[in-house]
Motif scaffolding. Sequence first.
Motif, PDB file in Angstrom:
ATOM      1  N   ARG A  54       3.907  -4.966   6.431  1.00 16.24           N
ATOM      2  CA  ARG A  54       5.484  -4.576   6.786  1.00 16.24           C
ATOM      3  C   ARG A  54       5.724  -3.241   6.874  1.00 16.24           C
ATOM      4  O   ARG A  54       6.167  -2.721   7.706  1.00 16.24           O
ATOM      5  CB  ARG A  54       6.330  -5.537   5.883  1.00 16.24           C
ATOM      6  CG  ARG A  54       6.431  -6.985   6.065  1.00 16.24           C
ATOM      7  CD  ARG A  54       7.586  -7.700   5.445  1.00 16.24           C
ATOM      8  NE  ARG A  54       8.716  -7.081   5.862  1.00 16.24           N
ATOM      9  CZ  ARG A  54      10.034  -7.144   5.315  1.00 16.24           C
ATOM     10  NH1 ARG A  54       9.920  -7.556   4.085  1.00 16.24           N
ATOM     11  NH2 ARG A  54      11.057  -6.650   5.752  1.00 16.24           N
ATOM     12  N   HIS A  55       5.369  -2.611   6.022  1.00 17.00           N
ATOM     13  CA  HIS A  55       5.631  -1.143   5.816  1.00 17.00           C
ATOM     14  C   HIS A  55       5.091  -0.486   6.847  1.00 17.00           C
ATOM     15  O   HIS A  55       5.399   0.558   7.723  1.00 17.00           O
ATOM     16  CB  HIS A  55       5.350  -0.460   4.378  1.00 17.00           C
ATOM     17  CG  HIS A  55       5.347   1.070   4.325  1.00 17.00           C
ATOM     18  ND1 HIS A  55       6.628   1.688   4.473  1.00 17.00           N
ATOM     19  CD2 HIS A  55       4.200   1.980   4.429  1.00 17.00           C
ATOM     20  CE1 HIS A  55       6.075   2.956   4.452  1.00 17.00           C
ATOM     21  NE2 HIS A  55       4.823   3.244   4.522  1.00 17.00           N
ATOM     22  N   GLU A  57       3.635  -1.561   9.633  1.00 16.76           N
ATOM     23  CA  GLU A  57       4.204  -1.894  11.118  1.00 16.76           C
ATOM     24  C   GLU A  57       5.756  -1.064  11.409  1.00 16.76           C
ATOM     25  O   GLU A  57       5.641  -0.968  12.659  1.00 16.76           O
ATOM     26  CB  GLU A  57       4.611  -3.340  11.101  1.00 16.76           C
ATOM     27  CG  GLU A  57       4.880  -3.960  12.439  1.00 16.76           C
ATOM     28  CD  GLU A  57       5.026  -5.571  12.305  1.00 16.76           C
ATOM     29  OE1 GLU A  57       5.441  -6.054  13.517  1.00 16.76           O
ATOM     30  OE2 GLU A  57       4.700  -6.352  11.198  1.00 16.76           O
ATOM     31  N   LYS A  58       6.600  -1.123  10.529  1.00 12.74           N
ATOM     32  CA  LYS A  58       7.724  -0.473  10.595  1.00 12.74           C
ATOM     33  C   LYS A  58       7.632   1.172  10.578  1.00 12.74           C
ATOM     34  O   LYS A  58       8.405   1.471  11.491  1.00 12.74           O
ATOM     35  CB  LYS A  58       8.803  -1.023   9.703  1.00 12.74           C
ATOM     36  CG  LYS A  58       9.155  -2.574   9.936  1.00 12.74           C
ATOM     37  CD  LYS A  58      10.181  -2.764   8.600  1.00 12.74           C
ATOM     38  CE  LYS A  58      10.473  -4.303   8.904  1.00 12.74           C
ATOM     39  NZ  LYS A  58      11.528  -4.632   7.776  1.00 12.74           N
ATOM     40  N   LYS A  59       6.914   1.712   9.898  1.00 11.11           N
ATOM     41  CA  LYS A  59       6.800   3.119   9.703  1.00 11.11           C
ATOM     42  C   LYS A  59       5.534   3.892  10.120  1.00 11.11           C
ATOM     43  O   LYS A  59       5.689   5.041  10.774  1.00 11.11           O
ATOM     44  CB  LYS A  59       7.111   3.519   7.926  1.00 11.11           C
ATOM     45  CG  LYS A  59       7.962   2.665   7.289  1.00 11.11           C
ATOM     46  CD  LYS A  59       9.660   3.365   7.772  1.00 11.11           C
ATOM     47  CE  LYS A  59      10.588   2.893   6.827  1.00 11.11           C
ATOM     48  NZ  LYS A  59      11.858   3.420   7.311  1.00 11.11           N
ATOM     49  N   ASP A  61       2.820   2.385  12.103  1.00  9.39           N
ATOM     50  CA  ASP A  61       2.357   2.271  13.659  1.00  9.39           C
ATOM     51  C   ASP A  61       3.183   2.948  14.502  1.00  9.39           C
ATOM     52  O   ASP A  61       2.272   3.643  15.281  1.00  9.39           O
ATOM     53  CB  ASP A  61       2.535   0.712  13.781  1.00  9.39           C
ATOM     54  CG  ASP A  61       1.349  -0.257  12.978  1.00  9.39           C
ATOM     55  OD1 ASP A  61       0.584   0.659  12.447  1.00  9.39           O
ATOM     56  OD2 ASP A  61       1.222  -1.302  12.878  1.00  9.39           O
ATOM     57  N   PRO A  62       4.500   3.155  14.571  1.00  8.37           N
ATOM     58  CA  PRO A  62       5.200   3.903  15.764  1.00  8.37           C
ATOM     59  C   PRO A  62       4.511   5.327  15.697  1.00  8.37           C
ATOM     60  O   PRO A  62       4.592   5.949  16.732  1.00  8.37           O
ATOM     61  CB  PRO A  62       6.818   3.868  15.277  1.00  8.37           C
ATOM     62  CG  PRO A  62       6.963   2.611  14.286  1.00  8.37           C
ATOM     63  CD  PRO A  62       5.539   2.340  13.887  1.00  8.37           C
TER      64      PRO A  62
END
Length: 76
Positions: A54-55, A57-59, A61-62
Amino acid sequence: MTAAFLVWYLLYVVLSGFARDFMGIKVLGNINVALIFGVLQFVSTFGIAWAYARHAEKKLDPIADEIRHEIEGRPE
């Protein structure tokens, strides 16, 4: 998170080696404290992996996508 998991794992190992009476306490039928702690090792491993996913994906990956687009020379 890594330190907390290592402490948790080492606690399980130490208790298994030195607190056999405690680990052998039956909780329900043939299920004892050691078995519960062992299963919780798997649960905590999967929980940590899920939290990291989750971390990332949110922080992360972008940021990685932005860097990749810059390197490849494509607009976003």
